[in-house]
Design a protein around this motif. Structure first.
Motif, PDB file in Angstrom:
ATOM      1  N   VAL A 245     102.757  72.938  27.342  1.00  0.00           N
ATOM      2  CA  VAL A 245     102.560  72.630  25.927  1.00  0.00           C
ATOM      3  C   VAL A 245     101.427  73.450  25.335  1.00  0.00           C
ATOM      4  O   VAL A 245     101.237  73.480  24.116  1.00  0.00           O
ATOM      5  CB  VAL A 245     102.286  71.130  25.725  1.00  0.00           C
ATOM      6  CG1 VAL A 245     103.458  70.293  26.199  1.00  0.00           C
ATOM      7  CG2 VAL A 245     101.005  70.701  26.422  1.00  0.00           C
ATOM      8  N   MET A 246     100.665  74.138  26.198  1.00  0.00           N
ATOM      9  CA  MET A 246      99.559  74.988  25.743  1.00  0.00           C
ATOM     10  C   MET A 246      99.775  76.448  26.145  1.00  0.00           C
ATOM     11  O   MET A 246      98.860  77.255  26.053  1.00  0.00           O
ATOM     12  CB  MET A 246      98.238  74.498  26.350  1.00  0.00           C
ATOM     13  CG  MET A 246      97.896  73.069  26.040  1.00  0.00           C
ATOM     14  SD  MET A 246      96.472  72.513  27.022  1.00  0.00           S
ATOM     15  CE  MET A 246      95.264  73.736  26.557  1.00  0.00           C
ATOM     16  N   GLY A 247     100.953  76.758  26.640  1.00  0.00           N
ATOM     17  CA  GLY A 247     101.234  78.127  27.048  1.00  0.00           C
ATOM     18  C   GLY A 247     101.167  78.356  28.538  1.00  0.00           C
ATOM     19  O   GLY A 247     101.413  79.457  29.017  1.00  0.00           O
ATOM     20  N   GLY A 248     100.809  77.308  29.325  1.00  0.00           N
ATOM     21  CA  GLY A 248     100.712  77.444  30.768  1.00  0.00           C
ATOM     22  C   GLY A 248     102.067  77.411  31.441  1.00  0.00           C
ATOM     23  O   GLY A 248     103.124  77.267  30.797  1.00  0.00           O
ATOM     24  N   VAL A 249     102.049  77.480  32.770  1.00  0.00           N
ATOM     25  CA  VAL A 249     103.309  77.563  33.521  1.00  0.00           C
ATOM     26  C   VAL A 249     103.365  76.550  34.672  1.00  0.00           C
ATOM     27  O   VAL A 249     104.229  76.660  35.545  1.00  0.00           O
ATOM     28  CB  VAL A 249     103.517  78.991  34.075  1.00  0.00           C
ATOM     29  CG1 VAL A 249     103.703  79.975  32.937  1.00  0.00           C
ATOM     30  CG2 VAL A 249     102.357  79.398  34.976  1.00  0.00           C
ATOM     31  N   SER A 250     102.473  75.586  34.700  1.00  0.00           N
ATOM     32  CA  SER A 250     102.504  74.563  35.756  1.00  0.00           C
ATOM     33  C   SER A 250     103.781  73.740  35.632  1.00  0.00           C
ATOM     34  O   SER A 250     104.299  73.512  34.527  1.00  0.00           O
ATOM     35  CB  SER A 250     101.283  73.657  35.665  1.00  0.00           C
ATOM     36  OG  SER A 250     100.086  74.385  35.865  1.00  0.00           O
ATOM     37  N   GLN A 251     104.289  73.293  36.786  1.00  0.00           N
ATOM     38  CA  GLN A 251     105.519  72.525  36.820  1.00  0.00           C
ATOM     39  C   GLN A 251     105.310  71.265  37.649  1.00  0.00           C
ATOM     40  O   GLN A 251     104.569  71.260  38.634  1.00  0.00           O
ATOM     41  CB  GLN A 251     106.656  73.350  37.433  1.00  0.00           C
ATOM     42  CG  GLN A 251     107.034  74.589  36.630  1.00  0.00           C
ATOM     43  CD  GLN A 251     107.632  74.238  35.287  1.00  0.00           C
ATOM     44  OE1 GLN A 251     108.516  73.373  35.186  1.00  0.00           O
ATOM     45  NE2 GLN A 251     107.146  74.890  34.228  1.00  0.00           N
ATOM     46  N   SER A 252     105.972  70.186  37.246  1.00  0.00           N
ATOM     47  CA  SER A 252     105.889  68.947  38.018  1.00  0.00           C
ATOM     48  C   SER A 252     107.150  68.127  37.831  1.00  0.00           C
ATOM     49  O   SER A 252     107.908  68.334  36.881  1.00  0.00           O
ATOM     50  CB  SER A 252     104.672  68.112  37.601  1.00  0.00           C
ATOM     51  OG  SER A 252     104.844  67.600  36.287  1.00  0.00           O
ATOM     52  N   ILE A 253     107.364  67.206  38.761  1.00  0.00           N
ATOM     53  CA  ILE A 253     108.458  66.246  38.645  1.00  0.00           C
ATOM     54  C   ILE A 253     107.899  64.872  38.969  1.00  0.00           C
ATOM     55  O   ILE A 253     106.890  64.727  39.666  1.00  0.00           O
ATOM     56  CB  ILE A 253     109.633  66.574  39.596  1.00  0.00           C
ATOM     57  CG1 ILE A 253     109.148  66.609  41.053  1.00  0.00           C
ATOM     58  CG2 ILE A 253     110.295  67.883  39.204  1.00  0.00           C
ATOM     59  CD1 ILE A 253     110.280  66.762  42.054  1.00  0.00           C
ATOM     60  N   VAL A 254     108.561  63.845  38.477  1.00  0.00           N
ATOM     61  CA  VAL A 254     108.175  62.474  38.758  1.00  0.00           C
ATOM     62  C   VAL A 254     109.446  61.711  39.096  1.00  0.00           C
ATOM     63  O   VAL A 254     110.457  61.815  38.406  1.00  0.00           O
ATOM     64  CB  VAL A 254     107.419  61.836  37.567  1.00  0.00           C
ATOM     65  CG1 VAL A 254     108.235  61.878  36.292  1.00  0.00           C
ATOM     66  CG2 VAL A 254     107.002  60.412  37.889  1.00  0.00           C
ATOM     67  N   ARG A 255     109.399  60.957  40.200  1.00  0.00           N
ATOM     68  CA  ARG A 255     110.601  60.272  40.662  1.00  0.00           C
ATOM     69  C   ARG A 255     110.214  58.988  41.393  1.00  0.00           C
ATOM     70  O   ARG A 255     109.062  58.821  41.815  1.00  0.00           O
ATOM     71  CB  ARG A 255     111.400  61.174  41.602  1.00  0.00           C
ATOM     72  CG  ARG A 255     110.711  61.459  42.930  1.00  0.00           C
ATOM     73  CD  ARG A 255     111.440  62.505  43.748  1.00  0.00           C
ATOM     74  NE  ARG A 255     110.896  62.632  45.102  1.00  0.00           N
ATOM     75  CZ  ARG A 255     109.816  63.331  45.414  1.00  0.00           C
ATOM     76  NH1 ARG A 255     109.144  63.968  44.471  1.00  0.00           N
ATOM     77  NH2 ARG A 255     109.402  63.391  46.677  1.00  0.00           N
TER      78      ARG A 255
END
Length: 559
Positions: A245-255
């Motif tokens: 949302v700020m231009g970064g590239v971090s990725q995550s999932i929640v399950r």
């Protein structure tokens, strides 16, 4: 609204916008990426989707799964935690009725156990308590039964017990006010029931049943706030919110997995990023945790410091309340988070004059791994790369009003052990001389005490010396305490009742047995708190005069 920026603010001519295709689908799946010659691709569509989900318009499209109904459960739970019931056995007795009065004076909810409702009403009238009036106010609950026929309902919402049951006796002469140490030489006889049943069988039955209720009460009373047992509900309620949302590239999932919440991914500092989070969608109706003191998370982490974020307003990037917690690599840990210790934060900057966390109006929870702490300070444990945090439970807790204090206070009698230690005394006091004639009452009192000691319930045993109603009360600050069962003297029932009530809030009395009398002129003058702090914990298993726990042999009981 979240702030969207292009990666690194590079000149427009150096940027490329393209669509990527996946060849593994019949219909190509396209992701809009923004990239540059030297920067990783920025998933613009993912950022846009995140913004939409948490916007005002996005809330209109959310599923009904954002509702959590806690009101009924929290109301009943708080009633037990904050206004738990004090059970008084022997409530019609001359000491028990005074204990009932003292607890009511402290605004406690009281359940009085009695075999005769009318007799209890008369007994309470003697100590200026209108039984019916207190019942109508919801402060007194009269339970008609006895200790030989205990039903589970007796212990509903019970948090503490005053055990004031004792054998009813009457002297054979006109010495109706003889005290419990045998101030009269006449031989009393028992009324209603024999000492074995009252002093031992009834007490043992009480504590064995009470243990199921009281031993399970933690010092912090908790209630589950959120559950993660249904994967579809978790998928509907929780979404990743990352630095894209700020231009970064971090990725995550929640399950959801095995009844818990798994938050995992890869956090990157590329494109000036550095955070990943899992956030609930705002609840349709605010969660009310008013009356609770904080949250307890059970987590298994990876050594990183994470943030627990509580949101009380609907703005997607508005004021939030943060608590940083440490994790240990691969170990389950219970994290206590008092509401008063949450920081009020806006965009990672603390706001000193902002409203504090309002537990009555909680809209969402969020968990975050971030490069930054607050106000530009770095997270000392942060490192880019993969991460995983498992959350087993999110509970709200209420601090125990009197942590570490007795849950059962049992009124015993001084000289209880003297029939088993006759060689230690040149002259026996009258109650010891008379014990065998009234069914070995002192031996059965010791057996009842031991039943309390082995119950597993935090206890206090207060051994009254000569009980009487004639003397004026001296007040608990003028009582004298001793251990070892050598003390003789007198104490009023008013003072004993006041001490029983006091014991429920006295940690120094937990798992302690002490004899009590009114202070004599030649006894050392110490404050009440000083005397209590000097008392030693029970070590009954080390005693030599009788086995532990003690049960008298019935073959030698006098007829």
């Amino acid at each position: 609204m979240y702030l969207f920026i292009s990666p690194g603010h590079l000149p427009l001519r150096s940027k490329q916008i393209f669509r990527s295709k996946s060849v593994n689908h019949t219909r190509p799946h396209r992701r809009l990426l923004i990239t540059s010659a030297h920067r990783p691709a920025w998933p613009f569509v993912q950022a846009l989707r995140t913004q939409l989900v948490y916007s005002a318009n996005g809330r209109l499209m959310r599923p009904s799964a954002t509702t959590v109904n806690l009101a009924e459960r929290t109301a009943s739970h708080l009633k037990r935690c904050l206004y738990g019931v004090y059970l008084v056995t022997g409530a019609s007795g001359r000491t028990g009725r005074r204990v009932v009065s003292g607890l009511l004076a402290q605004q406690k909810r009281v359940r009085a156990l009695t075999r005769d409702r009318e007799r209890l009403a008369e007994a309470l009238k003697d100590v200026s308590v209108d039984m019916v009036e207190q019942e109508e106010k919801g402060r007194l609950d009269v339970f008609v039964s006895d200790l030989f026929d205990i039903s589970p309902e007796l212990f509903t919402d019970v948090v503490r017990i005053a055990s004031c049951t004792g054998t009813s006796t009457r002297p054979s002469t006109s010495t109706a006010n003889s005290n419990s140490q045998g101030g009269s030489q006449s031989v009393p006889f028992t009324m209603e029931n024999k000492p074995e049943n009252v002093e031992y069988v009834g007490v043992k039955n009480l504590v064995n049943n009470a243990a199921k209720q009281l031993s399970g009460i933690d010092e912090r009373n908790t209630i589950a706030v959120l559950e993660f047992t249904d994967p579809s509900t978790v998928s509907a309620q929780w979404k990743p919110v990352n630095d894209v949302v700020m231009g970064g590239v971090s990725q995550s999932i929640v399950r959801a997995e095995s009844g818990g919440l798994i938050f995992s991914g890869n956090v990157s500092t590329e494109n000036n990023g550095g955070f990943a989070s899992a956030r609930m969608l705002d609840l349709d109706k605010p969660m009310d945790l008013g009356g609770y003191d904080g949250l307890i998370l059970r987590v298994k982490g990876d050594g990183h410091n994470y943030k627990m974020i509580v949101r009380c307003e609907p703005k997607s990037d508005g004021l939030c309340h943060c608590f940083t917690f440490k994790t240990r690599q691969g170990e389950w840990t219970d994290i206590t988070m008092p509401f008063k210790e949450f920081n009020s934060v806006r965009r990672a900057k603390t706001v000193d004059d902002a409203p504090r966390l309002n537990p009555k109006h909680i809209l969402a929870f969020q968990v975050m791994l971030s490069k930054f702490e607050y106000d530009g300070e770095l997270n000392p444990t942060f490192s880019p790369g993969s991460f995983e945090l498992s959350i087993d439970s999110i509970n709200a807790y209420v601090e125990e009003p009197n942590p570490g204090c007795p849950r059962i206070v049992h009124m015993g009698s001084a000289a209880t052990t003297r029939t088993l230690r006759k060689d230690e005394f040149e002259v026996q006091i009258p109650i010891v001389q008379l014990s065998d004639k009234i069914g070995r009452i002192l031996d059965w009192k010791l057996a009842g005490e031991d039943a309390v000691r082995v119950s597993g319930i935090p206890y206090c045993i207060l051994r009254a010396t000569g009980l009487n109603d004639e003397s004026e009360p001296v007040g608990i600050d003028n009582l004298f305490f001793d251990q070892g069962d050598f003390l003789i003297g007198n104490v009023t029932r008013d003072d004993m009742a006041a001490l029983i009530v006091k014991a429920f809030s006295s940690p120094a009395l937990t798992n302690v047995t002490t004899e009590v009398c009114a202070r004599a002129d030649d006894q050392e003058l110490k404050s009440l708190e000083e005397q209590l702090s000097d008392l030693k914990l029970d070590e009954s298993e080390k005693r030599k005069f009788a086995p532990f726990p003690y049960i008298p042999t019935r073959t030698s009981v006098p007829q």
